[in-house]
Write a protein that holds these residues in place. Structure first.
Motif, PDB file in Angstrom:
ATOM      1  N   ASP A  42      39.345  67.107  20.662  1.00 21.01           N
ATOM      2  CA  ASP A  42      40.072  67.967  21.597  1.00 21.01           C
ATOM      3  C   ASP A  42      41.267  68.632  20.918  1.00 21.01           C
ATOM      4  O   ASP A  42      41.612  69.773  21.231  1.00 21.01           O
ATOM      5  CB  ASP A  42      40.539  67.157  22.809  1.00 21.01           C
ATOM      6  CG  ASP A  42      39.379  66.645  23.647  1.00 21.01           C
ATOM      7  OD1 ASP A  42      38.325  67.319  23.681  1.00 21.01           O
ATOM      8  OD2 ASP A  42      39.506  65.562  24.245  1.00 21.01           O
ATOM      9  N   ALA A  45      39.911  71.494  18.767  1.00 20.53           N
ATOM     10  CA  ALA A  45      39.481  72.641  19.577  1.00 20.53           C
ATOM     11  C   ALA A  45      40.635  73.620  19.767  1.00 20.53           C
ATOM     12  O   ALA A  45      40.432  74.844  19.843  1.00 20.53           O
ATOM     13  CB  ALA A  45      38.962  72.165  20.928  1.00 20.53           C
ATOM     14  N   THR A 228      41.031  67.804  28.600  1.00 17.95           N
ATOM     15  CA  THR A 228      40.061  68.765  29.152  1.00 17.95           C
ATOM     16  C   THR A 228      40.767  69.842  29.957  1.00 17.95           C
ATOM     17  O   THR A 228      40.445  71.036  29.858  1.00 17.95           O
ATOM     18  CB  THR A 228      39.038  68.029  30.033  1.00 17.95           C
ATOM     19  OG1 THR A 228      38.346  67.061  29.233  1.00 17.95           O
ATOM     20  CG2 THR A 228      38.032  68.990  30.635  1.00 17.95           C
ATOM     21  N   ILE A 231      42.612  72.256  27.545  1.00 18.07           N
ATOM     22  CA  ILE A 231      41.685  73.191  26.910  1.00 18.07           C
ATOM     23  C   ILE A 231      41.252  74.263  27.902  1.00 18.07           C
ATOM     24  O   ILE A 231      41.161  75.452  27.567  1.00 18.07           O
ATOM     25  CB  ILE A 231      40.485  72.428  26.321  1.00 18.07           C
ATOM     26  CG1 ILE A 231      40.953  71.585  25.122  1.00 18.07           C
ATOM     27  CG2 ILE A 231      39.374  73.381  25.904  1.00 18.07           C
ATOM     28  CD1 ILE A 231      39.907  70.609  24.614  1.00 18.07           C
ATOM     29  N   ALA A 232      41.020  73.868  29.144  1.00 16.07           N
ATOM     30  CA  ALA A 232      40.652  74.836  30.186  1.00 16.07           C
ATOM     31  C   ALA A 232      41.790  75.822  30.431  1.00 16.07           C
ATOM     32  O   ALA A 232      41.550  77.024  30.645  1.00 16.07           O
ATOM     33  CB  ALA A 232      40.288  74.105  31.475  1.00 16.07           C
ATOM     34  N   ASP A 298      37.380  79.463  19.758  1.00 17.48           N
ATOM     35  CA  ASP A 298      36.719  78.168  19.911  1.00 17.48           C
ATOM     36  C   ASP A 298      35.809  78.234  21.127  1.00 17.48           C
ATOM     37  O   ASP A 298      36.161  78.853  22.142  1.00 17.48           O
ATOM     38  CB  ASP A 298      37.774  77.073  20.105  1.00 17.48           C
ATOM     39  CG  ASP A 298      37.152  75.699  20.270  1.00 17.48           C
ATOM     40  OD1 ASP A 298      36.843  75.060  19.241  1.00 17.48           O
ATOM     41  OD2 ASP A 298      36.966  75.277  21.431  1.00 17.48           O
ATOM     42  N   GLU A 299      34.653  77.594  21.029  1.00 13.56           N
ATOM     43  CA  GLU A 299      33.691  77.694  22.130  1.00 13.56           C
ATOM     44  C   GLU A 299      34.219  77.092  23.423  1.00 13.56           C
ATOM     45  O   GLU A 299      33.806  77.500  24.514  1.00 13.56           O
ATOM     46  CB  GLU A 299      32.360  77.043  21.735  1.00 13.56           C
ATOM     47  CG  GLU A 299      32.439  75.552  21.432  1.00 13.56           C
ATOM     48  CD  GLU A 299      31.096  74.960  21.047  1.00 13.56           C
ATOM     49  OE1 GLU A 299      30.998  73.719  21.052  1.00 13.56           O
ATOM     50  OE2 GLU A 299      30.160  75.728  20.757  1.00 13.56           O
ATOM     51  N   ARG A 300      35.134  76.139  23.334  1.00 14.92           N
ATOM     52  CA  ARG A 300      35.705  75.528  24.536  1.00 14.92           C
ATOM     53  C   ARG A 300      37.044  76.146  24.927  1.00 14.92           C
ATOM     54  O   ARG A 300      37.306  76.376  26.106  1.00 14.92           O
ATOM     55  CB  ARG A 300      35.891  74.023  24.328  1.00 14.92           C
ATOM     56  CG  ARG A 300      34.594  73.271  24.090  1.00 14.92           C
ATOM     57  CD  ARG A 300      34.873  71.880  23.521  1.00 14.92           C
ATOM     58  NE  ARG A 300      35.649  71.069  24.447  1.00 14.92           N
ATOM     59  CZ  ARG A 300      36.380  70.020  24.091  1.00 14.92           C
ATOM     60  NH1 ARG A 300      36.441  69.676  22.816  1.00 14.92           N
ATOM     61  NH2 ARG A 300      37.034  69.333  24.993  1.00 14.92           N
TER      62      ARG A 300
END
Length: 321
Positions: A42, A45, A228, A231-232, A298-300
Motif C-alpha cells: 500500500d 502504491a 485502502t 489510496i481511494a 498507479d493502477e490503484r
C-alpha cells in the motif's frame, strides 16, 4: 484543502517528529498505520518505491522525508512558525545535523545488542531477525558507528544540547523551532522505545526537562484511516483543479531550477543518498529551488505527484527499458 494524511507507525522516531509538529500547529490529521518492515504494497502504491517512514499525503500529492513534510506543514499553517525569522538558516542547519549525525549516533547507541534485545522482548525470535534483515538492506553501503563510538558521540551531543538550553526553554529561544523537533525524536527513541537504554539521558537533566516540554505539545487531533481509504482518496483527487494548476504541490514556488541538464517531462528516478535508497521512477514535472516532483500512475492510486526535497536525494535520468 484535502485532509492531511500521515502514513506512519507508533514507534517510528521520524514519525514522532511529525506527530509533534502537527500537535504544535494544532492541525487535524488522518492516521494511516503502515508496516515497519517490507513488504509494503500500500505504501508503494502511493510512493512508487520510497519506503521510509513517515510520508504525508494530501489528495494525490505525496510528500517524502520529514524535512519536506515540515516545510509543507509550515506552508499550510504558518503560525506558530517552525522557522524563526531571525534564525531561519541556523534552525534548518541544526535540524539537518540532528536528523543525520545525531540520529545515527543515537541509533548506534540505542540498538546495540542489549537495546535491540529489549526492543523485541516478548516478540518471537523471527521478528527481531526480520527487522534486522530489513534495516540491513536499507543500510547497504552505509558506514555505521560501532556501539562504543556511537555512545561516546551521543554523550557529547547530549552535553551540547544541554548547553544550548542554558537559560532558555528550547534550543533557539523560548519557543520551539524545527531544530527542536529534529533533535527530540532520536532521544525520544532512547526514552520511550528502549527505556533500558534511557539512563544515558540522566547526566543532562536540562535535556530531560526540555524533552518533557516537547512531549507536552501533543500530537494534535487525529482520526484513523485505512490504507485502502487513503489510496481511494488519492485516486479520487486525480484530475483535480489543484493538480492541473500546481503540479508542484503545496508550495508557492514552481520555478524550474535545472542543475542536472534534465528537462521537465523526462523520465527520471529519485532516491535517497544513503539510507533507504529504493528509487521512485516517474515523469519529472517540477524541480524548484527546494524540491523535486515526479508524476507517476498507479493502477490503484491513479495519478500521483510524489515530492522529494533536493537535499539528501539523488536525481537521475531513467535508464531505457
Amino acid at each position: 484543502m484535502a485532509d492531511i494524511i500521515l502514513h506512519h507507525y507508533p514507534t517510528s522516531p521520524f514519525s514522532e517528529k511529525i506527530r509533534l509538529v502537527l500537535g504544535y500547529k494544532k492541525l487535524a490529521w488522518k492516521s494511516v498505520i503502515i508496516p515497519a518492515i517490507m513488504p509494503k504494497p500500500d505504501v508503494l502504491a502511493l510512493t512508487g518505491g520510497y519506503r521510509k517512514t513517515p510520508f504525508m499525503q494530501i489528495g494525490n500529492d505525496v510528500y517524502c522525508d520529514s524535512a519536506l513534510i515540515c516545510d509543507v506543514l509550515e506552508h499550510i499553517q504558518p503560525a506558530p512558525t517552525l522557522y524563526p525569522e531571525s534564525n531561519k538558516g541556523l534552525a534548518r542547519v541544526l535540524a539537518q545535523w540532528a536528523d543525520t549525525t545525531l540520529f545515527w549516533a543515537a541509533m548506534g547507541y540505542n540498538l546495540q545488542p542489549k537495546g535491540a534485545a529489549s526492543m523485541f522482548e516478548g516478540a518471537p525470535p523471527e521478528a527481531a531477525k526480520a527487522f534486522g534483515a530489513d534495516r540491513g538492506a536499507m543500510s547497504t553501503g552505509m558506514t555505521r558507528l560501532r556501539p562504543g563510538d556511537a555512545t561516546a558521540a551521543y554523550k557529547s551531543y547530549l552535553r551540547r544540547i544541554a548547553t544550548m538550553l542554558d537559560g532558555q526553554d528550547f534550543l533557539m529561544g523560548n519557543t520551539p523551532c524545527v531544530a527542536d523537533f529534529a533533535a527530540y525524536h532520536p532521544l525520544w527513541f532512547s526514552r520511550v522505545r528502549v527505556p533500558l537504554m534511557a539512563g544515558i539521558l540522566d547526566a543532562t537533566p536540562a535535556v530531560l526537562g526540555w524533552m518533557d516540554r516537547m512531549a507536552a505539545l501533543g500530537h494534535g487531533q487525529s482520526t484513523k484511516l485505512s490504507a485502502t481509504e487513503a489510496i481511494a482518496a488519492c485516486a479520487a483527487s486525480t484530475g483535480s483543479k489543484s493538480e492541473l494548476e500546481a503540479p508542484f504541490g503545496h508550495d508557492s514556488d514552481g520555478t524550474f531550477q535545472d542543475e542536472h541538464g534534465i528537462p521537465l517531462g523526462s523520465s527520471v528516478t529519485i532516491a535517497a543518498e544513503t539510507f533507504g535508497q529504493e528509487p521512485t521512477e516517474g515523469e519529472l514535472v517540477a524541480a524548484t529551488r527546494t524540491r523535486y516532483t515526479l508524476k507517476r500512475v498507479d493502477e490503484r492510486a491513479g495519478t500521483v505527484h510524489v515530492h522529494f526535497p533536493r537535499i539528501g536525494y539523488v536525481l537521475k535520468a531513467a535508464q531505457p527499458a
